[in-house]
Design a protein around this motif. Sequence first.
Motif, PDB file in Angstrom:
ATOM      1  N   LEU A 284       0.987  -1.078  -0.100  1.00 35.64           N
ATOM      2  CA  LEU A 284       0.041   0.005  -0.033  1.00 35.64           C
ATOM      3  C   LEU A 284       0.839   1.428   0.078  1.00 35.64           C
ATOM      4  N   ALA A 285       2.030   1.099   0.877  1.00 33.74           N
ATOM      5  CA  ALA A 285       2.638   2.337   0.864  1.00 33.74           C
ATOM      6  C   ALA A 285       3.472   2.565  -0.453  1.00 33.74           C
ATOM      7  N   ALA A 406      -7.423  -3.575  12.078  1.00 34.40           N
ATOM      8  CA  ALA A 406      -6.762  -3.567  10.688  1.00 34.40           C
ATOM      9  C   ALA A 406      -6.995  -1.958   9.903  1.00 34.40           C
ATOM     10  N   SER A 407      -8.268  -1.682  10.344  1.00 34.39           N
ATOM     11  CA  SER A 407      -8.567  -0.361   9.938  1.00 34.39           C
ATOM     12  C   SER A 407      -7.426   0.923  10.266  1.00 34.39           C
ATOM     13  N   ALA A 408      -7.322   0.801  11.691  1.00 38.70           N
ATOM     14  CA  ALA A 408      -6.355   1.855  11.990  1.00 38.70           C
ATOM     15  C   ALA A 408      -5.036   1.678  11.515  1.00 38.70           C
ATOM     16  N   MET A 409      -4.600   0.404  11.102  1.00 38.93           N
ATOM     17  CA  MET A 409      -3.091   0.271  10.916  1.00 38.93           C
ATOM     18  C   MET A 409      -3.138   0.469   9.344  1.00 38.93           C
ATOM     19  N   PHE A 410      -4.009   0.274   8.523  1.00 39.64           N
ATOM     20  CA  PHE A 410      -4.193   0.525   7.226  1.00 39.64           C
ATOM     21  C   PHE A 410      -4.298   2.175   6.712  1.00 39.64           C
ATOM     22  N   ASN A 411      -4.978   2.736   7.595  1.00 36.11           N
ATOM     23  CA  ASN A 411      -5.260   4.160   7.320  1.00 36.11           C
ATOM     24  C   ASN A 411      -4.283   4.959   7.628  1.00 36.11           C
ATOM     25  N   THR A 412      -3.457   4.380   9.024  1.00 36.78           N
ATOM     26  CA  THR A 412      -2.220   5.169   9.241  1.00 36.78           C
ATOM     27  C   THR A 412      -0.973   4.930   8.366  1.00 36.78           C
ATOM     28  N   VAL A 413      -0.996   3.991   7.751  1.00 31.64           N
ATOM     29  CA  VAL A 413       0.059   3.530   6.920  1.00 31.64           C
ATOM     30  C   VAL A 413      -0.349   4.341   5.717  1.00 31.64           C
TER      31      VAL A 413
END
Length: 534
Positions: A284-285, A406-413
């Motif tokens: 994603l990054a 998962a949402s917190a990690m994905f959106n922060t990344v």
Amino acid sequence: MNGQPAAAPVPHPFTLRLALGLVGVLIAALTSGLNDRVSDIALADVRAALGISYDQGSWVIAVYQAAEVATMMIAPWFAVTFSLRRFAIGVSVGFAVTGALLPFAPDFNTVIALRVLQGIFGGALPPLLMTVALRFLPPPIKLFGLSAYALTATFGPNMAASLAAFWTDSVGWQFVFWQVIPPMLVAGVLIGWGLPQDPTRFERFKQIDLFGMLTGCSGMALLIMTLAQGERLDWLNSPLICAMLLSSLALLLVFFINEWFHPLPLFKLQLLARRNQAHGLLVLAGVLTVALSGSALPSAYFAQVEGFRTVQFAPLALTIGLPQLIIAPLVAALLNLRWIDCRWMLSLGAALMAGSCLMGAQLTSDWARENFWMIQIMQAFGQPMMIVSVLMSATSVVLPPEGPFASAMFNTVRGFSSVAAGTLVECFLSHRQQFHSHTLLDQAANRPWLMTADSAASASRSAPLLPDGSISSVENIGHFSTLVKQQSVVLSISDSYLMLIGFATLLVLLTVWLPKRVWPPQTLIQPVTHTPRT
């Protein structure tokens, strides 16, 4: 409470009412992303209207991004605690109110305060979209929900240039901020009517990860401001940059240690042991970095070489943005077919992105908008193919109760990578431009014949004549300097395309090596953690 995730809530039947509630969350999330990019693009007009200097204006963008990304870390926790519907309505209203007040800010400090508040409300919206998609969508259409989330990374950013040009050129700079009010009102109504009302879970405050919230949000905000201000303040030569960077790294290190051991963390780092989850965050990054080849690089060329205003090259971004409304659901439909492997869909998307960058690397100062159409079309297909495939692969190993983690990690990344990628490309362009400019000037000084007849003629044609009919040598040198600057910009953009090809290639290698095969949600195959590699 024992610190384990709660049991999955009873699924709600998927009705038209619930679907409209999800559309409301989608509108809110897209509006948040648009506001970030539009205010960035229209910053010069906003600064002029509010009487803000260039340096002050850079902080207007930096504090918004810092607050936005920091809030992405904690929004899912508060959404579960206060209930999705209440939290979504609250942040939607707050986002609209701050947008309405910003044009009336009496001074710079008030502008900064309102931008921080708006960043907090705006950063809470994209995580809600992923959370509701994972929770409420039945398996046969879950991938379509994830493709809607992908629009926040593909549709919104590519629509921003056209909107910014429209507001500043045709309506008024105030609408750079007021544009959020109508869609947020519509989103609030749809969310309030469509999303089911969950009970509040205030008992979670007994195990609140307050230390993690303080260290994580502070560390991420400082890191974002370091990236946003680093180039302007000359990076490590600035005491402020050094202090922010060291503080952010120390805080984030403490945060990650705390998250590993906390019974109810913001980030469940143990999920990274699942190969598809780790792969999803890395890719994603990378995708967000490569995607800048379809927006930042053409914009830099037309602004610096052709001297175009935003409204003149905005249609190029629309070539990527508008087709997403069709291409993203189409990719989701293809991935719902059991015989299509999302790893190969991702690799094909990366190949299209690399191919578009290879075409862009052939850039010359003679290019016009027509030369970019094929590049943009390849980007329009490649971006959703990669992002939807990444989301399918990564979320396949996430259980329903783990959705907020998962949402917190994905959106922060996602939020951090957008800022970091923009900083990387901007710094690379700047330093390569300086390199090529020095090289060209050195060669011209050491070997004057390198100033070809064509470039001399070009300078002569545009240089004014003196009264005796001769050409001013000062003007001639000035025009030659302009030609060197333009050529150095062209070469630096070409180099940037080549750099992004390297990123796309790395993403393919990661995809071949790291993730395991997954199947569409409705096929009811055993979880991927127990599926042999194919």
